[in-house]
Design an enzyme around this catalytic site. Sequence first.
Site, mmCIF file in Angstrom:
data_model
loop_
_atom_site.group_PDB
_atom_site.id
_atom_site.type_symbol
_atom_site.label_atom_id
_atom_site.label_comp_id
_atom_site.label_asym_id
_atom_site.label_seq_id
_atom_site.Cartn_x
_atom_site.Cartn_y
_atom_site.Cartn_z
ATOM 1 C CB SER A 65 -0.953 0.017 1.196
ATOM 2 O OG SER A 65 -2.024 -0.868 0.989
ATOM 3 C CE LYS A 68 -3.728 0.797 -1.164
ATOM 4 N NZ LYS A 68 -4.542 0.519 0.029
ATOM 5 C CE1 TYR A 193 -3.855 -0.993 -5.829
ATOM 6 C CE2 TYR A 193 -4.386 -3.251 -5.183
ATOM 7 C CZ TYR A 193 -4.186 -1.916 -4.854
ATOM 8 O OH TYR A 193 -4.300 -1.509 -3.547
ATOM 9 C CE1 TYR A 245 -3.419 -0.262 4.665
ATOM 10 C CE2 TYR A 245 -2.045 -1.067 6.448
ATOM 11 C CZ TYR A 245 -2.321 -0.959 5.104
ATOM 12 O OH TYR A 245 -1.480 -1.548 4.195
ATOM 13 C CB VAL A 263 -0.179 -5.889 4.347
ATOM 14 C CG1 VAL A 263 -1.420 -5.125 4.753
ATOM 15 C CG2 VAL A 263 -0.171 -6.228 2.866
#
Length: 309
Positions: A65, A68, A193, A245, A263
């Site tokens: 993540s 992102k 992705y 998160y 993660v």
Amino acid sequence: MQCRSSEELMSFVQEAKTMTQYGKVANYIPALGKAHPNDLAIAIQYPDGISFSAGDIQKRFTLQSISKVISLALVLMDRGSEYVFERVGMEPTGDPFNSIAKLETMAPSKPLNPMINAGALVVTHMLVGQSVEDRFQRLLTFTQELANDTTIGYCKDVAQSEFETAHLNRSLSYFLKQHQIIDEDVEELIDLYTKQCAIEMNTLNLARVGMIFAMDGNDPLTGKQLMSADVARICKTFMVTCGMYNASGEFAIKIGIPAKSGVSGGIMGAVPCKFGVGVFGPSLDEKGNSIAGVHLLESLSKTYHLSMF
């Protein structure tokens, strides 16, 4: 007040390592389950070229993540903020990062922010290029520029493992396609992705990327402006409000720096106008953040007064 040596950092790492026993590695993506839960590393990159590091700093890990933030920066540069935020929102959510619930209750059904999976899929959908390979190569090249390392690639095993198990991300993508938020083939989007999430680097690379965001998009070591100050500002704001998160509020109170976790156990920090931080500790807490990594950053923030608040 700032860290003055790698030995100083090592004392923080050794203290934080005691926390790894209370977490567990992410095994819902089979390839990530192979990580050693006791690993812990940190690197700090200052804009004058000085860097300090401690722990398992040469171990490479996938961004997950954290990617992102990089894809958001590139899409903002290519498309402009008005285009991007017509399709994805700016609001934090207390829901898990992979939740579909808010999509069903929002009208229009656009994701709340680019840091949850639904929003990140929309951002990845906006990457410019003629094919999955074109678009991924463009993102990878941008990542290499940020880290100043052309050897950075992606882990094919992790990408394949994620592709084969990305059923929830496929569900999110089909929901977004049904509501005309995206309009490409879902399998191609998931392919892109999962490769994006599998981009791989070490903590030294990650600290360098964090420094670029900390310095408003400028790389003081090469003199290049890699993104506008406004793009860097938007990304750092999302890192504060949504980057950890649904523990982002607690992280802001206890540590108080823009940060993004993944993660795989990575955390990228950007201490505004001061330095970048890269952390790797694959043992995760219940929110999906590195349990020792967060503890390590909290100790550093308290000792060196890093909080921007």
